[in-house]
Design a protein around this motif. Sequence first.
Motif, PDB file in Angstrom:
ATOM      1  N   TYR A 203       0.834  -1.205   0.000  1.00 37.71           N
ATOM      2  CA  TYR A 203       0.000   0.000   0.000  1.00 37.71           C
ATOM      3  C   TYR A 203       0.869   1.257   0.000  1.00 37.71           C
ATOM      4  O   TYR A 203       0.626   2.204  -0.758  1.00 37.71           O
ATOM      5  CB  TYR A 203      -0.937  -0.004   1.215  1.00 37.71           C
ATOM      6  CG  TYR A 203      -1.976   1.090   1.134  1.00 37.71           C
ATOM      7  CD1 TYR A 203      -3.132   0.910   0.387  1.00 37.71           C
ATOM      8  CD2 TYR A 203      -1.793   2.309   1.787  1.00 37.71           C
ATOM      9  CE1 TYR A 203      -4.077   1.909   0.284  1.00 37.71           C
ATOM     10  CE2 TYR A 203      -2.742   3.314   1.686  1.00 37.71           C
ATOM     11  CZ  TYR A 203      -3.892   3.105   0.940  1.00 37.71           C
ATOM     12  OH  TYR A 203      -4.819   4.105   0.827  1.00 37.71           O
ATOM     13  N   ALA A 204       1.877   1.264   0.847  1.00 37.83           N
ATOM     14  CA  ALA A 204       2.770   2.432   0.905  1.00 37.83           C
ATOM     15  C   ALA A 204       3.507   2.608  -0.420  1.00 37.83           C
ATOM     16  O   ALA A 204       3.663   3.741  -0.908  1.00 37.83           O
ATOM     17  CB  ALA A 204       3.759   2.265   2.052  1.00 37.83           C
ATOM     18  N   ALA A 205       3.948   1.502  -1.019  1.00 34.97           N
ATOM     19  CA  ALA A 205       4.670   1.600  -2.297  1.00 34.97           C
ATOM     20  C   ALA A 205       3.776   2.207  -3.375  1.00 34.97           C
ATOM     21  O   ALA A 205       4.200   3.085  -4.132  1.00 34.97           O
ATOM     22  CB  ALA A 205       5.159   0.218  -2.729  1.00 34.97           C
ATOM     23  N   PHE A 206       2.518   1.752  -3.427  1.00 33.69           N
ATOM     24  CA  PHE A 206       1.615   2.242  -4.470  1.00 33.69           C
ATOM     25  C   PHE A 206       1.177   3.689  -4.225  1.00 33.69           C
ATOM     26  O   PHE A 206       0.588   4.313  -5.104  1.00 33.69           O
ATOM     27  CB  PHE A 206       0.374   1.337  -4.574  1.00 33.69           C
ATOM     28  CG  PHE A 206       0.688  -0.073  -5.008  1.00 33.69           C
ATOM     29  CD1 PHE A 206       1.704  -0.323  -5.923  1.00 33.69           C
ATOM     30  CD2 PHE A 206      -0.025  -1.141  -4.502  1.00 33.69           C
ATOM     31  CE1 PHE A 206       1.997  -1.617  -6.325  1.00 33.69           C
ATOM     32  CE2 PHE A 206       0.265  -2.442  -4.895  1.00 33.69           C
ATOM     33  CZ  PHE A 206       1.276  -2.684  -5.813  1.00 33.69           C
TER      34      PHE A 206
ATOM     35  N   PHE B 284       1.115 -16.358  -9.976  1.00 31.13           N
ATOM     36  CA  PHE B 284       2.292 -15.545  -9.681  1.00 31.13           C
ATOM     37  C   PHE B 284       2.448 -14.374 -10.637  1.00 31.13           C
ATOM     38  O   PHE B 284       2.125 -13.246 -10.286  1.00 31.13           O
ATOM     39  CB  PHE B 284       3.551 -16.410  -9.597  1.00 31.13           C
ATOM     40  CG  PHE B 284       3.679 -17.056  -8.244  1.00 31.13           C
ATOM     41  CD1 PHE B 284       4.243 -16.358  -7.199  1.00 31.13           C
ATOM     42  CD2 PHE B 284       3.167 -18.307  -8.003  1.00 31.13           C
ATOM     43  CE1 PHE B 284       4.318 -16.926  -5.932  1.00 31.13           C
ATOM     44  CE2 PHE B 284       3.244 -18.888  -6.745  1.00 31.13           C
ATOM     45  CZ  PHE B 284       3.827 -18.198  -5.712  1.00 31.13           C
ATOM     46  N   PHE B 285       2.913 -14.620 -11.845  1.00 28.25           N
ATOM     47  CA  PHE B 285       3.149 -13.441 -12.675  1.00 28.25           C
ATOM     48  C   PHE B 285       1.867 -12.810 -13.206  1.00 28.25           C
ATOM     49  O   PHE B 285       1.674 -11.606 -13.045  1.00 28.25           O
ATOM     50  CB  PHE B 285       4.138 -13.761 -13.797  1.00 28.25           C
ATOM     51  CG  PHE B 285       5.556 -13.755 -13.300  1.00 28.25           C
ATOM     52  CD1 PHE B 285       6.158 -12.563 -12.944  1.00 28.25           C
ATOM     53  CD2 PHE B 285       6.259 -14.921 -13.160  1.00 28.25           C
ATOM     54  CE1 PHE B 285       7.453 -12.538 -12.458  1.00 28.25           C
ATOM     55  CE2 PHE B 285       7.562 -14.908 -12.675  1.00 28.25           C
ATOM     56  CZ  PHE B 285       8.161 -13.712 -12.319  1.00 28.25           C
ATOM     57  N   PRO B 286       0.954 -13.589 -13.819  1.00 20.45           N
ATOM     58  CA  PRO B 286      -0.210 -12.901 -14.401  1.00 20.45           C
ATOM     59  C   PRO B 286      -1.067 -12.156 -13.372  1.00 20.45           C
ATOM     60  O   PRO B 286      -1.299 -10.954 -13.511  1.00 20.45           O
ATOM     61  CB  PRO B 286      -0.978 -14.042 -15.074  1.00 20.45           C
ATOM     62  CG  PRO B 286       0.073 -15.032 -15.430  1.00 20.45           C
ATOM     63  CD  PRO B 286       1.026 -14.995 -14.266  1.00 20.45           C
ATOM     64  N   LEU B 287      -1.537 -12.852 -12.348  1.00 21.14           N
ATOM     65  CA  LEU B 287      -2.447 -12.158 -11.425  1.00 21.14           C
ATOM     66  C   LEU B 287      -1.706 -11.127 -10.566  1.00 21.14           C
ATOM     67  O   LEU B 287      -2.201 -10.023 -10.346  1.00 21.14           O
ATOM     68  CB  LEU B 287      -3.198 -13.165 -10.558  1.00 21.14           C
ATOM     69  CG  LEU B 287      -4.304 -13.954 -11.286  1.00 21.14           C
ATOM     70  CD1 LEU B 287      -4.920 -15.017 -10.375  1.00 21.14           C
ATOM     71  CD2 LEU B 287      -5.398 -13.024 -11.809  1.00 21.14           C
ATOM     72  N   MET B 288      -0.522 -11.489 -10.072  1.00 22.00           N
ATOM     73  CA  MET B 288       0.192 -10.534  -9.209  1.00 22.00           C
ATOM     74  C   MET B 288       0.655  -9.308  -9.978  1.00 22.00           C
ATOM     75  O   MET B 288       0.475  -8.179  -9.529  1.00 22.00           O
ATOM     76  CB  MET B 288       1.431 -11.204  -8.595  1.00 22.00           C
ATOM     77  CG  MET B 288       1.153 -12.071  -7.390  1.00 22.00           C
ATOM     78  SD  MET B 288       2.711 -12.643  -6.662  1.00 22.00           S
ATOM     79  CE  MET B 288       2.098 -14.030  -5.699  1.00 22.00           C
ATOM     80  N   THR B 289       1.298  -9.547 -11.145  1.00 24.60           N
ATOM     81  CA  THR B 289       1.987  -8.422 -11.785  1.00 24.60           C
ATOM     82  C   THR B 289       1.223  -7.796 -12.948  1.00 24.60           C
ATOM     83  O   THR B 289       1.506  -6.658 -13.304  1.00 24.60           O
ATOM     84  CB  THR B 289       3.381  -8.843 -12.300  1.00 24.60           C
ATOM     85  OG1 THR B 289       3.232  -9.736 -13.409  1.00 24.60           O
ATOM     86  CG2 THR B 289       4.198  -9.526 -11.213  1.00 24.60           C
ATOM     87  N   ALA B 290       0.310  -8.550 -13.550  1.00 30.12           N
ATOM     88  CA  ALA B 290      -0.391  -7.998 -14.708  1.00 30.12           C
ATOM     89  C   ALA B 290      -1.831  -7.629 -14.399  1.00 30.12           C
ATOM     90  O   ALA B 290      -2.531  -7.099 -15.255  1.00 30.12           O
ATOM     91  CB  ALA B 290      -0.347  -8.990 -15.881  1.00 30.12           C
ATOM     92  N   VAL B 291      -2.287  -7.933 -13.177  1.00 28.61           N
ATOM     93  CA  VAL B 291      -3.658  -7.566 -12.803  1.00 28.61           C
ATOM     94  C   VAL B 291      -3.649  -6.761 -11.495  1.00 28.61           C
ATOM     95  O   VAL B 291      -3.996  -5.573 -11.482  1.00 28.61           O
ATOM     96  CB  VAL B 291      -4.569  -8.808 -12.674  1.00 28.61           C
ATOM     97  CG1 VAL B 291      -5.991  -8.382 -12.305  1.00 28.61           C
ATOM     98  CG2 VAL B 291      -4.582  -9.607 -13.984  1.00 28.61           C
ATOM     99  N   VAL B 292      -3.232  -7.387 -10.394  1.00 32.40           N
ATOM    100  CA  VAL B 292      -3.369  -6.728  -9.089  1.00 32.40           C
ATOM    101  C   VAL B 292      -2.555  -5.424  -9.032  1.00 32.40           C
ATOM    102  O   VAL B 292      -3.080  -4.376  -8.665  1.00 32.40           O
ATOM    103  CB  VAL B 292      -2.958  -7.692  -7.948  1.00 32.40           C
ATOM    104  CG1 VAL B 292      -2.884  -6.953  -6.618  1.00 32.40           C
ATOM    105  CG2 VAL B 292      -3.968  -8.833  -7.854  1.00 32.40           C
ATOM    106  N   ARG B 293      -1.298  -5.499  -9.388  1.00 34.44           N
ATOM    107  CA  ARG B 293      -0.495  -4.268  -9.287  1.00 34.44           C
ATOM    108  C   ARG B 293      -0.966  -3.165 -10.242  1.00 34.44           C
ATOM    109  O   ARG B 293      -1.109  -2.013  -9.807  1.00 34.44           O
ATOM    110  CB  ARG B 293       0.989  -4.586  -9.502  1.00 34.44           C
ATOM    111  CG  ARG B 293       1.853  -3.344  -9.382  1.00 34.44           C
ATOM    112  CD  ARG B 293       3.306  -3.680  -9.206  1.00 34.44           C
ATOM    113  NE  ARG B 293       4.139  -2.667  -9.824  1.00 34.44           N
ATOM    114  CZ  ARG B 293       5.445  -2.785 -10.009  1.00 34.44           C
ATOM    115  NH1 ARG B 293       6.054  -3.879  -9.627  1.00 34.44           N
ATOM    116  NH2 ARG B 293       6.139  -1.820 -10.575  1.00 34.44           N
ATOM    117  N   PRO B 294      -1.231  -3.473 -11.523  1.00 34.63           N
ATOM    118  CA  PRO B 294      -1.766  -2.396 -12.358  1.00 34.63           C
ATOM    119  C   PRO B 294      -3.068  -1.819 -11.816  1.00 34.63           C
ATOM    120  O   PRO B 294      -3.274  -0.601 -11.861  1.00 34.63           O
ATOM    121  CB  PRO B 294      -1.980  -3.076 -13.718  1.00 34.63           C
ATOM    122  CG  PRO B 294      -0.990  -4.187 -13.744  1.00 34.63           C
ATOM    123  CD  PRO B 294      -0.927  -4.679 -12.321  1.00 34.63           C
ATOM    124  N   VAL B 295      -3.951  -2.670 -11.281  1.00 37.73           N
ATOM    125  CA  VAL B 295      -5.214  -2.147 -10.740  1.00 37.73           C
ATOM    126  C   VAL B 295      -4.921  -1.210  -9.566  1.00 37.73           C
ATOM    127  O   VAL B 295      -5.538  -0.141  -9.430  1.00 37.73           O
ATOM    128  CB  VAL B 295      -6.153  -3.294 -10.317  1.00 37.73           C
ATOM    129  CG1 VAL B 295      -7.314  -2.770  -9.469  1.00 37.73           C
ATOM    130  CG2 VAL B 295      -6.686  -4.012 -11.549  1.00 37.73           C
TER     131      VAL B 295
END
Lengths: 439, 279
Positions: free
Chosen positions: A45-48, A327-338
């Motif tokens: 949260y702090a990073a985002f 790992f990569f798709p949901l963590m990095t291509a969905v959750v973080r961009p959202v």
Amino acid sequence: MLTRAAIATVLAEPPIAPIASREDLIDALGRAAELEHAIMCQYLYAAFSLDFTAPELAPEDSETVRGFMAQLLLIARQEMEHLGIVSNLLIAVGAPPNFDRPNLPIPPFYYQLELPLALLPFGDVFLREADRLEAPCAEPEPHPPLPYYPSIAAVYDRIRDGLATLGAPGAPTAATLFLGAGDPQLTNASFGATPNQVWYDIELLGVTDYASAVAAIDLIRVQGEGSRRGDADSHYGRVAAIRAAWDAMPEAARAAAVRPVPVNPMTSDRGDVDRHAPRCVLRDPRAVALARLGSRAYELMLLMLARQYGANDATPADRDMYRDVAFFPLMTAVVRPVAQILAELPAGDGAHAAAFTFELDGPIRTYPDRATFHVQIVERLTHLADGFAALAADDTMPPRLGFVAKNVGYLRRRLVDYVAANPTGATPPAAARATEEGR
Amino acid sequence: MSTIVCTFTGWLQVRLATNPDPPDETRGVSGYTFALPGEPDLDRILRTSDPVAPRTHGPSIGLAVRTVTVDGAGAAKHPLVGAQVDLLSDPIFESVNDVVMTQGIEALEPFDLRLARDRFALRRRDYLDLAYPDATVYTVPPALLAARRTAVFSYDASIMREATGGGDAVAFRKRRLAILEADLPSTRDPAARAGLQRRISELRIDDPQDHRTTSMHFIETRTYALDGPTSLADPDGWLPGLDTTAPFAVRLVMGSWDADALSAYATGTITLTTREAAA
């Protein structure tokens, strides 16, 4: 802030008993998993909340802030690593993993730990709390029994002592403690890393016996909560370096570097959080819709992680698929961009930007059989794909959401194809029909 | 009938974010590649010429034909020796962080090749699905995508040796670090200085198992069959009777990934067939 009366009440409680049985150990590991999970959310949260691209930032300050974000994300990955290691410990002693946790903010002493667990934007308050969270301590040493944990290191000290009581050579239960040691765990090798290769700053240690269990606990302590003073690579050292650089930044740069995200955002005025902590209920309909979809994607990721651990009817191909989607798709291509897109939307309270809420609307269960689980992950991905596509069609949304929607749609298609190509003979007719309808 | 094999080498530029950053991260945060202050956003496009914001002390970008054989015999004076090789239409690596394909063996798409020198120009594309020229990695069936576009990944120092004359990635990065550190005192512009400091701090990460270093030994090999319509300008008859009815075979090998310069070395072959005996 706790009142004297509250502290006195806590201190009047009986001291935390040492771990004396497998169930004590499983309970303690389960709580440790929830703590690591909650702490990971705090760092993410702090990073985002940081914006190193703010035009007001001078190039040097922009690079400094980018460094803050990278360091916070690195610490968050290592908190994920700690959660993974605790999951391996749980499997080894014969318990399922625990990817559940309470919603944030969590009341003080919920875990018999006087540490705030809340979603805070980057800044002085966050750094002060992170500093407390990562406070260094010496090697495990005897201390008088207390009714609460003085630090997270103390949580692991108790687990370490319990492992010795139950699993050290010569202990009466040593031969039977690690009854799940042969069941599937996730280690760096699961991702193709060579032995001892650190993988994206994480080192997922497997647990098969007393020695590997102690090594796993010690890694968590030294790397994170309970590091030694002066270790620059520990979380404490990293947080201290961030704080020093933050303190040296000009005030105007500090103001420009942090997005105006609120403390403890949520999509409804939920009752399962600390009602005494500051909270911000998102009001902007687009932000609420996107935050809910983001939390659902995050929840799906956790469900797929939970199926990766321990003995169940997942085939090796199923486990690869869970890993390859979570790992990569949901963590990095969905959750973080959202999470990053949300910070571009208004919260709707007239003061703040929106933010990722990390809300879980139900417990993260470990599903027992692949047939019903696969039907449900297809259903969940279908809901996500439809939801993201509908939101992305709103031309007032940031264009980046279209890329997320396209990728979630593709993941759904992959899952549908996978489930069709990997049927189970035991698939109940209703499950088969549901899968077919999801195509 | 003759078979002409053009072997090309050179360096290309790919300005992309790396794991665990999202695939569409535009500046780079948690991976090991970054858009530096003053540089435009990362765009994932593989460029074989006209690099965007090329980094100091990086390799010169460009692919060219180095040797030509005709029916297996060397043809040192063939006019295509020295021809420029370009990949057009903004190709990108289409793993999308494992959403579409596994990283390291993912599609490089679109694959639209041009061979040009002086007044000569030959261009042809390998379509994912010739019947649907607008098809993308997202729209073709995954099985077709895997069959047509899966690369072969390997790991050794051979391509790095060919590209740089040495296979020691740690030593390579150390040399680059020394050069950049020497540049720092004379770099006054705030943006250039901040960017240089970022490059230096990245190069100081000298763990031989870190991706920054190991990726210099990553090798990705791709093969293509250029099957689209052929565009040919050959006023001097360099390829008499070029057979455009059959696909052109292309092999592309990339390695020696220089994360500091956002560049990689490439070598490969283009195989052409003429109905007439080549000059």
